[in-house]
Design a protein around this motif. Structure first.
Motif, short mmCIF file in Angstrom:
data_model
loop_
_atom_site.label_atom_id
_atom_site.label_comp_id
_atom_site.label_asym_id
_atom_site.label_seq_id
_atom_site.Cartn_x
_atom_site.Cartn_y
_atom_site.Cartn_z
N VAL A 143 0.85 -1.18 0.00
CA VAL A 143 0.00 0.00 0.00
C VAL A 143 0.89 1.24 0.00
O VAL A 143 1.89 1.30 0.73
N ILE A 144 0.56 2.17 -0.87
CA ILE A 144 1.23 3.46 -0.92
C ILE A 144 0.16 4.52 -0.72
O ILE A 144 -0.87 4.50 -1.40
N GLY A 145 0.39 5.43 0.20
CA GLY A 145 -0.63 6.43 0.49
C GLY A 145 -0.04 7.80 0.76
O GLY A 145 1.14 7.94 1.13
N TRP A 146 -0.87 8.82 0.57
CA TRP A 146 -0.44 10.20 0.80
C TRP A 146 -1.67 11.03 1.14
O TRP A 146 -2.77 10.80 0.61
N ARG A 147 -1.48 12.00 2.05
CA ARG A 147 -2.58 12.91 2.40
C ARG A 147 -2.05 14.33 2.43
O ARG A 147 -1.05 14.63 3.10
N ARG A 148 -2.73 15.20 1.72
CA ARG A 148 -2.30 16.60 1.64
C ARG A 148 -2.30 17.24 3.03
O ARG A 148 -3.18 17.01 3.84
N GLY A 149 -1.25 18.02 3.28
CA GLY A 149 -1.16 18.72 4.56
C GLY A 149 -0.60 17.88 5.68
O GLY A 149 -0.35 18.37 6.78
N GLY A 159 2.52 4.21 12.19
CA GLY A 159 1.70 3.11 12.66
C GLY A 159 0.68 2.70 11.62
O GLY A 159 0.37 3.45 10.68
N LEU A 160 0.14 1.50 11.77
CA LEU A 160 -0.83 0.98 10.81
C LEU A 160 -2.10 1.81 10.79
O LEU A 160 -2.75 1.95 9.74
N ASP A 161 -2.49 2.40 11.92
CA ASP A 161 -3.71 3.21 11.96
C ASP A 161 -3.62 4.39 11.00
O ASP A 161 -4.61 4.76 10.35
N ARG A 196 4.15 -6.20 7.83
CA ARG A 196 5.49 -6.74 8.04
C ARG A 196 6.57 -5.67 7.82
O ARG A 196 7.74 -5.89 8.12
N TRP A 197 6.15 -4.52 7.28
CA TRP A 197 7.11 -3.44 7.02
C TRP A 197 6.33 -2.16 6.76
O TRP A 197 5.29 -2.17 6.09
N MET A 198 6.81 -1.04 7.32
CA MET A 198 6.20 0.26 7.10
C MET A 198 7.30 1.31 7.01
O MET A 198 8.32 1.21 7.68
#
Length: 502
Positions: free
Chosen positions: A233-239, A249-251, A271-273
């Motif tokens: 999973v690749i994610g991004w949030r503005r700001g 963390g996973l949350d 297993r990795w972050m």
């Protein structure tokens, strides 16, 4: 590539004497393909890698595009990877933008979803079998070059300093390339998105689609399977601009994924972050004397379109046959200048296209969202526009510069055309030029290690000389034996003679 075999740690020989050795710095996909090509051609190659020897499963790349698969097919590797990966004949971006790949004019009219480490496995095996010498836990500390070669200062596993010597050095050592820094090349550009999160997770409810990607409001997320029960999973949030060394963390990953995709699919057992930032940068030159840059050492892009690893592998395919020809005395060293002329514009184009896609995905103002909607409508309803986008992302839409007055086909990619002896990319597996003629051409046999002669399976009358990387070197609508011989002398060369350039 048909040439004189190279014993491990030995010296290859050819008609003009020992082949000049090459050092490749970096054992990622780009370095492995390049080193394997050179060694298979009979050029002594040493790969320097500062990391211990292992194939990491923490790779970011997950996609092989059509043009890369064609290049791997020319090395008899594509079918093996196709059996491991999962093909996908369409991409869906921004919820409504559909990119149809099924109509691509390629044997590989799809993307192949496959983790980078699977690609590295087959490339490393090929390189080892070809006789490449690997030196792991060996860090480059300096480079000096002169008219006769390059001296590479290294620090080995025990910390001992050593100086290695080669005719040419290729830096395939990533975004923070020591080779690039050692030759004084800048890496202009900027960070496009920061605080991108990555994780390998299990999902309680896997997505319906093979690749899941979307941007909603201020959030973006991408999901792809490893094939072993885990998803990247690749994610991004503005700001949400957090330092890369801040705890993750996973949350946090779940929250970003829910914002972008509407659900977190029951993520668990990470297993990795990690966190990273995505840059857009390109070196102004891919060559300084006897030193070359390839892959991320030469250019880095946003992950949009999955073009990073693919562009690096295609850099390697372009450079390897040229280096082999020059190192073995079959081509004028001026041939190496065409690497910059051909690949630098492609790198710049990928920067623009991947950057454009990520900016559209991150659109948050009314006018930028309106622009995205208009572009989506155009690409979905105007067939040529959609086909052009698919061809560019797939890597088959590029052509290389050709000399003034050259045939209209010069510099174009050749698809996997049918030949009387099979198909083109099988003929290219020898790492040789392929001459395709409408009539029997005997030649003198002197170039058999560097030239395969084939006939069209159809009634086509054009005579075409295909380079080892699958692009047209020369073509003629009508050609007699003398015309063909002149073209071969100019592009392929002959024993004891270097080919000309242009």
């Amino acid at each position: 590539m048909n040439g004189t075999a190279t014993p491990r740690n030995g010296t290859a020989t050819h008609e003009n004497g020992p082949a000049a050795p090459v050092i490749v710095v970096g054992s990622g996909p780009t370095g492995l393909l390049l080193a394997g090509d050179l060694a298979t051609a009979g050029v002594p190659v040493t790969v320097l890698e500062k990391r211990p020897h292992h194939i990491s499963n923490l790779s970011r790349a997950f996609i092989l595009h059509a043009r890369t698969l064609e290049q791997l097919d020319a090395r008899a590797l594509a079918d093996e990877l196709e059996a491991v990966g999962r093909p996908l004949d369409h991409l869906r971006l921004f919820t409504h933008l559909a990119v149809d790949l099924a109509a691509l004019p390629s044997r590989f009219n799809h993307i192949l979803v496959i983790p980078q480490y699977e690609v590295e496995k087959v490339l490393e095996r090929r390189a080892v079998e070809a006789g490449v010498e690997f030196r792991h836990e060996t860090e480059v500390t300096g480079i000096a070059q002169d008219a006769d070669g390059v001296s590479v200062e290294v620090r080995g596993p025990g910390g001992a300093a050593e100086t290695l010597r080669a005719a040419y050095v290729v830096g395939a050592d990533g975004m923070r390339s020591i080779v690039r820094q050692a030759v004084g090349l800048p890496f202009p550009g900027r960070s496009v998105i920061r605080s991108v999160v990555l994780a390998d997770v299990r999902l309680a409810e896997p997505p319906e689609t093979l690749l899941t990607v979307n941007a909603v409001g201020d959030a973006f997320a991408f999901l792809a399977p490893f094939g072993d029960g885990y998803h990247r999973v690749i994610g991004w949030r503005r700001g949400h601009d957090i330092p890369e060394d801040a705890p993750l963390g996973l949350d946090e990953i779940k929250e970003i994924t829910r914002l972008a995709l509407g659900t977190d699919y029951g993520m668990h057992d990470a297993r990795w972050m990690s966190r990273f930032h995505s840059d857009e940068r390109q070196a102004p030159a891919y060559r300084v004397g006897r030193v070359f840059l390839a892959g991320d050492a030469a250019h880095v892009h946003t992950p949009a379109g999955g073009q990073g690893m693919n562009t690096g592998l295609q850099d390697a395919a372009n450079l390897s046959w040229k280096l082999a020809a020059v190192a073995q005395g079959h081509a004028d060293p001026a041939l190496l200048d065409t690497y910059q002329a051909e690949r630098h514009p492609v790198g710049k184009s990928v920067l623009r296209s991947s950057g454009g896609l990520i900016r559209l995905a991150m659109a948050n103002r009314p006018w930028t969202r309106a622009a995205r909607a208009a572009l989506t409508t155009c690409l979905n309803t105007v067939a040529p526009a959609g086909q052009a986008l698919a061809a560019q992302v797939a890597g088959i839409g590029y052509r290389y510069p050709a000399p003034r007055g050259a045939h209209r086909l010069a510099g174009t990619r050749v698809p996997d055309v049918a030949l009387q002896g099979g198909r083109l990319y099988e003929a290219l597996r020898g790492g040789r030029f392929v001459l395709i003629t409408p009539e029997i051409y005997e030649g003198d046999g002197a170039r058999k290690d560097r030239l395969a002669v084939e006939r069209w399976a159809s009634d086509r009358r054009t005579t075409v000389l295909v380079r080892p990387d699958g692009y047209v070197a020369w073509a003629a609508d009508e050609a007699d034996a003398r015309t063909i011989e002149n073209a071969l002398a100019a592009h392929v060369g002959a024993p004891g003679l270097a080919a000309h350039v242009g």
